[in-house]
Design a protein around this motif. Structure first.
Motif, PDB file in Angstrom:
ATOM      1  N   GLY A 197       0.786  -1.230   0.000  1.00 37.07           N
ATOM      2  CA  GLY A 197       0.000   0.000   0.000  1.00 37.07           C
ATOM      3  C   GLY A 197       0.813   1.272   0.000  1.00 37.07           C
ATOM      4  O   GLY A 197       0.244   2.363   0.063  1.00 37.07           O
ATOM      5  N   GLU A 198       2.147   1.159  -0.063  1.00 31.77           N
ATOM      6  CA  GLU A 198       3.012   2.336  -0.119  1.00 31.77           C
ATOM      7  C   GLU A 198       3.971   2.209  -1.295  1.00 31.77           C
ATOM      8  O   GLU A 198       4.413   1.111  -1.650  1.00 31.77           O
ATOM      9  CB  GLU A 198       3.839   2.482   1.163  1.00 31.77           C
ATOM     10  N   TRP A 199       4.295   3.361  -1.894  1.00 32.50           N
ATOM     11  CA  TRP A 199       5.355   3.398  -2.887  1.00 32.50           C
ATOM     12  C   TRP A 199       6.682   3.575  -2.171  1.00 32.50           C
ATOM     13  O   TRP A 199       6.821   4.428  -1.304  1.00 32.50           O
ATOM     14  CB  TRP A 199       5.149   4.557  -3.863  1.00 32.50           C
ATOM     15  N   VAL A 200       7.670   2.760  -2.533  1.00 35.06           N
ATOM     16  CA  VAL A 200       9.021   2.869  -1.988  1.00 35.06           C
ATOM     17  C   VAL A 200       9.922   3.367  -3.114  1.00 35.06           C
ATOM     18  O   VAL A 200      10.035   2.721  -4.161  1.00 35.06           O
ATOM     19  CB  VAL A 200       9.524   1.514  -1.449  1.00 35.06           C
ATOM     20  N   ILE A 201      10.544   4.523  -2.903  1.00 36.28           N
ATOM     21  CA  ILE A 201      11.273   5.216  -3.968  1.00 36.28           C
ATOM     22  C   ILE A 201      12.762   5.190  -3.692  1.00 36.28           C
ATOM     23  O   ILE A 201      13.216   5.470  -2.567  1.00 36.28           O
ATOM     24  CB  ILE A 201      10.801   6.688  -4.091  1.00 36.28           C
ATOM     25  N   ASN A 202      13.548   4.870  -4.738  1.00 30.67           N
ATOM     26  CA  ASN A 202      14.998   4.885  -4.654  1.00 30.67           C
ATOM     27  C   ASN A 202      15.568   5.537  -5.915  1.00 30.67           C
ATOM     28  O   ASN A 202      15.147   5.218  -7.038  1.00 30.67           O
ATOM     29  CB  ASN A 202      15.560   3.467  -4.524  1.00 30.67           C
ATOM     30  N   GLY A 203      16.513   6.441  -5.723  1.00 31.63           N
ATOM     31  CA  GLY A 203      17.134   7.106  -6.863  1.00 31.63           C
ATOM     32  C   GLY A 203      17.627   8.484  -6.503  1.00 31.63           C
ATOM     33  O   GLY A 203      17.663   8.866  -5.326  1.00 31.63           O
ATOM     34  N   GLN A 204      18.019   9.232  -7.522  1.00 33.20           N
ATOM     35  CA  GLN A 204      18.599  10.557  -7.317  1.00 33.20           C
ATOM     36  C   GLN A 204      17.998  11.546  -8.314  1.00 33.20           C
ATOM     37  O   GLN A 204      17.843  11.244  -9.493  1.00 33.20           O
ATOM     38  CB  GLN A 204      20.114  10.516  -7.516  1.00 33.20           C
ATOM     39  N   LYS A 205      17.683  12.730  -7.835  1.00 32.83           N
ATOM     40  CA  LYS A 205      17.275  13.846  -8.676  1.00 32.83           C
ATOM     41  C   LYS A 205      18.302  14.973  -8.520  1.00 32.83           C
ATOM     42  O   LYS A 205      18.987  15.064  -7.496  1.00 32.83           O
ATOM     43  CB  LYS A 205      15.883  14.354  -8.289  1.00 32.83           C
ATOM     44  N   VAL A 206      18.384  15.826  -9.541  1.00 33.85           N
ATOM     45  CA  VAL A 206      19.387  16.892  -9.505  1.00 33.85           C
ATOM     46  C   VAL A 206      18.778  18.173 -10.074  1.00 33.85           C
ATOM     47  O   VAL A 206      17.769  18.131 -10.786  1.00 33.85           O
ATOM     48  CB  VAL A 206      20.644  16.462 -10.298  1.00 33.85           C
ATOM     49  N   TRP A 207      19.398  19.306  -9.725  1.00 35.67           N
ATOM     50  CA  TRP A 207      18.909  20.623 -10.128  1.00 35.67           C
ATOM     51  C   TRP A 207      17.497  20.873  -9.600  1.00 35.67           C
ATOM     52  O   TRP A 207      16.655  21.474 -10.266  1.00 35.67           O
ATOM     53  CB  TRP A 207      18.928  20.808 -11.653  1.00 35.67           C
ATOM     54  N   THR A 208      17.249  20.399  -8.390  1.00 38.58           N
ATOM     55  CA  THR A 208      15.920  20.519  -7.790  1.00 38.58           C
ATOM     56  C   THR A 208      15.806  21.850  -7.058  1.00 38.58           C
ATOM     57  O   THR A 208      16.331  22.019  -5.959  1.00 38.58           O
ATOM     58  CB  THR A 208      15.666  19.345  -6.824  1.00 38.58           C
ATOM     59  N   SER A 209      15.097  22.783  -7.682  1.00 36.99           N
ATOM     60  CA  SER A 209      14.976  24.132  -7.117  1.00 36.99           C
ATOM     61  C   SER A 209      14.213  24.109  -5.796  1.00 36.99           C
ATOM     62  O   SER A 209      13.149  23.488  -5.696  1.00 36.99           O
ATOM     63  CB  SER A 209      14.250  25.058  -8.097  1.00 36.99           C
ATOM     64  N   LEU A 210      14.767  24.781  -4.786  1.00 32.62           N
ATOM     65  CA  LEU A 210      14.113  25.012  -3.496  1.00 32.62           C
ATOM     66  C   LEU A 210      13.778  23.725  -2.743  1.00 32.62           C
ATOM     67  O   LEU A 210      12.918  23.731  -1.865  1.00 32.62           O
ATOM     68  CB  LEU A 210      12.839  25.852  -3.686  1.00 32.62           C
ATOM     69  N   ALA A 211      14.469  22.638  -3.050  1.00 36.09           N
ATOM     70  CA  ALA A 211      14.215  21.389  -2.321  1.00 36.09           C
ATOM     71  C   ALA A 211      14.505  21.545  -0.832  1.00 36.09           C
ATOM     72  O   ALA A 211      13.902  20.859   0.004  1.00 36.09           O
ATOM     73  CB  ALA A 211      15.059  20.255  -2.905  1.00 36.09           C
ATOM     74  N   GLN A 212      15.425  22.454  -0.496  1.00 31.72           N
ATOM     75  CA  GLN A 212      15.790  22.638   0.910  1.00 31.72           C
ATOM     76  C   GLN A 212      14.652  23.227   1.729  1.00 31.72           C
ATOM     77  O   GLN A 212      14.660  23.146   2.957  1.00 31.72           O
ATOM     78  CB  GLN A 212      17.052  23.505   1.031  1.00 31.72           C
ATOM     79  N   HIS A 213      13.663  23.818   1.069  1.00 29.34           N
ATOM     80  CA  HIS A 213      12.529  24.417   1.767  1.00 29.34           C
ATOM     81  C   HIS A 213      11.228  23.636   1.582  1.00 29.34           C
ATOM     82  O   HIS A 213      10.242  23.915   2.275  1.00 29.34           O
ATOM     83  CB  HIS A 213      12.295  25.846   1.261  1.00 29.34           C
ATOM     84  N   ALA A 214      11.214  22.709   0.640  1.00 31.36           N
ATOM     85  CA  ALA A 214       9.956  22.076   0.227  1.00 31.36           C
ATOM     86  C   ALA A 214       9.457  21.048   1.238  1.00 31.36           C
ATOM     87  O   ALA A 214      10.239  20.339   1.886  1.00 31.36           O
ATOM     88  CB  ALA A 214      10.126  21.410  -1.129  1.00 31.36           C
TER      89      ALA A 214
END
Length: 388
Positions: free
Chosen positions: A154-171
């Protein structure tokens, strides 16, 4: 889009202008001109408070239908709001990704339950969003994403990397394009997931830019989780949802971006007058060309606004990205040799920051090379570029 406005439209313009003039005062007066591209680090908490002040008075998500908490403004009225907002010098807003990208996507393609869960938090600026698209091996070729999500109990389990993610530090949340299956094409098997950022399985690492700031980030998902119903659209059919989101990105707010460009150009002209650079016929000619180029960008945006945000978006991106990069070069040339040195602690002038940040304009949001290929192959019918 027609350039004519009605009496009601002009009354709205007066209302917006008057409200901004009255409210950009007191504790908010010092925020004028802060924030925006390359300056997202400036007074973030104070700008967040300002955004919530806007929301409390009904000035967030103005183009959304009233049933979803917006004002239901027409396209022309949205243009008026964004233009007046930019002209007032009001600070860059912190909830752009939720208001302009995810919100419209959920209104168009989300379930009633998703709309009820997420839209009120965007309208009130209580939940901030970031976009999890690009990866180290999937930038311009977005369909090559390798971040994976598996449904487990019943849950999605996510693995990987994203880059150039604007404002992720505040999201608080991220809309993530992840691979949940396979198909005949690499566009198949992708799903559009809504993932909470504040959990043990999510790590955000800042990317230091040439300007010394870090509004972009790397995001690592290590068994991060989200509820099974936090998928927008059909499982495995997320590509079309992701493209819809990108279409919304090219919307009305681009006109406000151009007002910001106008302020930058006006500042360069003032500098040229002050230091005598305007007497240089070459620099004066470049300033005139910059003015003409900005008018072309504005008229193209108005001509295409409200239509299908397809290949016109590629033309728009090419127009403003190359123009803005050239503006950064013009800014330093107007300043002269003094623009080649920086102050203590790498304190950049406005012109230096403009020059350095604008180098990225032709790369992010779809590089110039990709936009030209889109136009050549899909509009002009030219042969496809050779691919390995």
């Amino acid at each position: 889009m027609s350039l004519t406005t009605s009496a009601a439209d002009e009354q709205l313009r007066a209302d917006v202008r008057g409200w901004l003039e009255s409210n950009l005062s007191g504790r908010f007066a010092s925020l004028r001109g802060l924030g925006g591209s390359g300056k997202e680090h400036e007074a973030f908490e104070e700008r967040l408070e300002w955004n919530r002040h806007l929301a409390a008075h009904g000035w967030s998500c103005v183009g959304w239908p009233e049933e979803f908490g917006g004002r239901g403004l027409s396209l022309a009225q949205q243009v008026i709001f964004h233009e007046e907002y930019a002209k007032s010098g009001a600070p860059g807003r912190v909830n752009h990704l939720g208001e302009e990208l995810l919100g419209p996507t959920l209104i168009a393609l989300g379930t009633p339950e998703q709309q009820a869960r997420f839209l009120p938090g965007i309208v009130a600026v209580e939940e901030l969003w970031c976009q999890g698209y690009s990866e180290p091996g999937a930038g311009s070729d977005l369909a090559a994403v390798s971040t994976r999500a598996v449904l487990d109990g019943g849950e999605w389990v996510i693995n990987g990397q994203k880059v150039w993610t604007s404002l992720a530090q505040h999201a608080d949340w991220c809309f993530v394009l992840a691979r949940t299956g396979e198909g005949e094409r690499k566009h198949d098997g992708l799903s559009y997931l809504l993932v909470p950022m504040r959990q043990p399985g999510v790590e955000v690492r800042p990317i230091i830019q040439l300007t010394g700031t870090s509004e972009f980030n790397e995001v690592f998902f290590d068994d991060a989780k989200t509820d099974g119903d936090c998928v927008v659209g059909e499982v495995g059919r997320g590509w079309s949802v992701a493209m819809a989101t990108l279409g919304f990105e090219r919307g009305v707010s681009t006109l406000a971006q151009q007002i910001g460009f106008r302020r930058e150009l006006d500042g360069i002209i003032e500098q040229a007058r002050a230091n005598g650079a305007l007497a240089d016929p070459v620099l004066r000619d470049r300033i005139v060309q910059a003015h003409q180029g900005l008018e072309v960008i504005r008229l193209h945006a108005l001509r295409t606004l409200g239509g299908e945000q397809g290949y016109d978006a590629s033309v728009t991106k090419l127009l403003w990205a190359g123009w803005h990069r050239s503006l950064g070069e013009l800014a330093l040339d107007v300043v002269g040799p003094a623009g080649l040195t920086v102050g203590a602690d790498y304190a950049l002038t406005d012109e230096q920051a403009l020059f350095l940040f604008s180098r990225s304009d032709t790369i992010y949001g779809g590089s110039d090379e990709i936009q030209r290929n889109v136009i050549a192959e899909r509009v002009l019918g030219l042969p496809r570029e050779a691919r390995p």
